[in-house]
Design an enzyme around this catalytic site. Structure first.
Site, PDB file in Angstrom:
ATOM      1  N   HIS A  73      -5.241   0.284  -6.555  1.00 31.88           N
ATOM      2  CA  HIS A  73      -4.264   1.069  -7.308  1.00 31.88           C
ATOM      3  C   HIS A  73      -2.874   0.797  -6.738  1.00 31.88           C
ATOM      4  O   HIS A  73      -2.738   0.071  -5.745  1.00 31.88           O
ATOM      5  CB  HIS A  73      -4.601   2.564  -7.270  1.00 31.88           C
ATOM      6  CG  HIS A  73      -4.550   3.182  -5.910  1.00 31.88           C
ATOM      7  ND1 HIS A  73      -5.452   2.884  -4.902  1.00 31.88           N
ATOM      8  CD2 HIS A  73      -3.690   4.096  -5.372  1.00 31.88           C
ATOM      9  CE1 HIS A  73      -5.154   3.587  -3.819  1.00 31.88           C
ATOM     10  NE2 HIS A  73      -4.088   4.330  -4.078  1.00 31.88           N
ATOM     11  N   ASP A  98       0.841   2.476   0.048  1.00 29.83           N
ATOM     12  CA  ASP A  98       0.054   2.132   1.238  1.00 29.83           C
ATOM     13  C   ASP A  98      -1.056   1.133   0.936  1.00 29.83           C
ATOM     14  O   ASP A  98      -1.773   0.719   1.854  1.00 29.83           O
ATOM     15  CB  ASP A  98      -0.516   3.399   1.884  1.00 29.83           C
ATOM     16  CG  ASP A  98      -1.351   4.248   0.944  1.00 29.83           C
ATOM     17  OD1 ASP A  98      -0.950   4.411  -0.220  1.00 29.83           O
ATOM     18  OD2 ASP A  98      -2.403   4.773   1.369  1.00 29.83           O
ATOM     19  N   ASP A 156      -9.009   4.633  -2.648  1.00 29.63           N
ATOM     20  CA  ASP A 156      -8.828   6.089  -2.628  1.00 29.63           C
ATOM     21  C   ASP A 156      -9.589   6.720  -3.793  1.00 29.63           C
ATOM     22  O   ASP A 156      -9.414   6.315  -4.943  1.00 29.63           O
ATOM     23  CB  ASP A 156      -7.349   6.447  -2.752  1.00 29.63           C
ATOM     24  CG  ASP A 156      -6.535   5.962  -1.568  1.00 29.63           C
ATOM     25  OD1 ASP A 156      -7.107   5.349  -0.652  1.00 29.63           O
ATOM     26  OD2 ASP A 156      -5.306   6.189  -1.570  1.00 29.63           O
ATOM     27  N   HIS A 164      -9.347   5.073   5.468  1.00 29.78           N
ATOM     28  CA  HIS A 164      -8.222   5.863   4.953  1.00 29.78           C
ATOM     29  C   HIS A 164      -8.138   7.196   5.696  1.00 29.78           C
ATOM     30  O   HIS A 164      -8.073   8.277   5.108  1.00 29.78           O
ATOM     31  CB  HIS A 164      -8.351   6.081   3.441  1.00 29.78           C
ATOM     32  CG  HIS A 164      -7.031   6.315   2.764  1.00 29.78           C
ATOM     33  ND1 HIS A 164      -6.519   7.576   2.553  1.00 29.78           N
ATOM     34  CD2 HIS A 164      -6.107   5.457   2.284  1.00 29.78           C
ATOM     35  CE1 HIS A 164      -5.350   7.487   1.938  1.00 29.78           C
ATOM     36  NE2 HIS A 164      -5.072   6.192   1.763  1.00 29.78           N
TER      37      HIS A 164
END
Length: 305
Positions: A59, A63, A208, A266
């Site tokens: 995405h 980050d 994520d 993450h």
């Protein structure tokens, strides 16, 4: 298949963890999953080499993509001529193109950006595919699944010799699925000396995400599931609000999928000194091999038994 965790931090890097990036070296071909800030330096630091053929972007949050401009230019400075493919979610091509050409830069080698919908094949190799899976984040997002083709079954040398197959090239031909005619005219079929096909390896990288049924489906029996584990269980409301998972939720996904191994990534900067807590919480739900990945850590994904 060797996995090198280049960046395992959440949105904010720390002195020990860089933003998201995972490099997979499969049979000498290198794939980069996400490319957070400083990824090229991590590649130098941990000796992965720069010969990356494909970048897979989950995405467009910074980050996960802000390392692309620097890496693109460094590859050029190293006289790269081979094309580089970047696979991105739908309606992301223009944003990634802007990064590739940051500051008006024009790479001296082809950079091809491919939009891929969730549930499609992003890249098909000779004996494997990299597929996409829809994830649940605050923006258009998807994970990736590297799936190898089935391997030939085990070759029964003893049985082959009993049948009179001469030691040598005939063994290999049978193992590759070709019938062999013997000097006496008998034909030996592969199924007489080769067992049932054996599965290849399956690696899942979520990027994520909240816990997602689609991820559970594609991670069924996965040899390695690399899953978002941004928060500890006491921050589960924040995880839900920000579109992330807790370590416990990652463990639940792995357990539901019957994955063999779970790598937690993450990791929020708030756990800089207590990441073992996340590991313990995941282990309450998942009884397979489980670890919080660290920058520079490598993991060799074994073939299924």
């Amino acid at each position: 298949m060797r996995v090198t965790f280049l960046g395992t931090s959440g949105a904010v890097p720390t002195t020990q963890r860089a933003p998201s990036a995972v490099l997979v070296n499969r049979e000498g071909e290198r794939f980069l999953f996400d490319c957070g800030e400083g990824t090229q330096r991590q590649m130098m630091r941990f000796g992965t080499g720069f010969d990356v053929s494909h970048i897979f972007v989950t995405h467009l949050h910074g980050d996960h993509i802000l390392g692309i401009p620097g890496l693109i230019q460094s590859l050029d400075f190293n006289d790269r001529t081979d094309a580089l493919a970047i696979h991105v979610p739908p309606r992301s091509r223009d944003s990634i193109r802007d990064l590739v050409h940051a500051g008006g830069y024009q790479p001296g080698y082809p950079v091809r950006i491919h939009e891929v919908a969730p549930g499609a094949v992003a890249y098909a190799g000779d004996d494997f595919e990299v597929r996409t899976v829809e994830t649940d984040h605050r923006t258009r997002s998807m994970g990736f699944v590297l799936v190898e083709d089935d391997r030939p079954g085990r070759f029964d040398r003893e049985r082959a010799e009993e049948l009179g197959v001469p030691v040598g090239p005939a063994f290999g031909r049978l193992h590759e699925g070709e019938a062999v005619e013997l000097d006496d005219g008998r034909v030996i079929e592969p199924e007489q000396v080769v067992g049932d096909p054996r599965p290849g390896r399956r690696l899942v990288y979520t990027g994520d995400t909240r816990p997602a049924d689609d991820v559970v489906d594609v991670a069924t029996g996965a040899d390695l599931l690399i899953h978002d584990a941004t928060f500890a269980d006491d921050e589960r409301q924040r995880a839900r609000h920000t579109g992330h998972s807790t370590a416990r939720e990652a463990g639940q996904v792995a357990a539901r999928a019957g994955a063999k191994r779970l790598a937690l990534v993450h990791i929020s900067s708030r756990y800089a000194g207590e990441w073992e807590r996340l590991e313990r919480e995941a282990e309450t739900e998942f009884d397979g091999e489980c670890f919080v990945a660290s920058d520079g850590q490598t993991f060799d994904v074994p073939f299924p038994e």
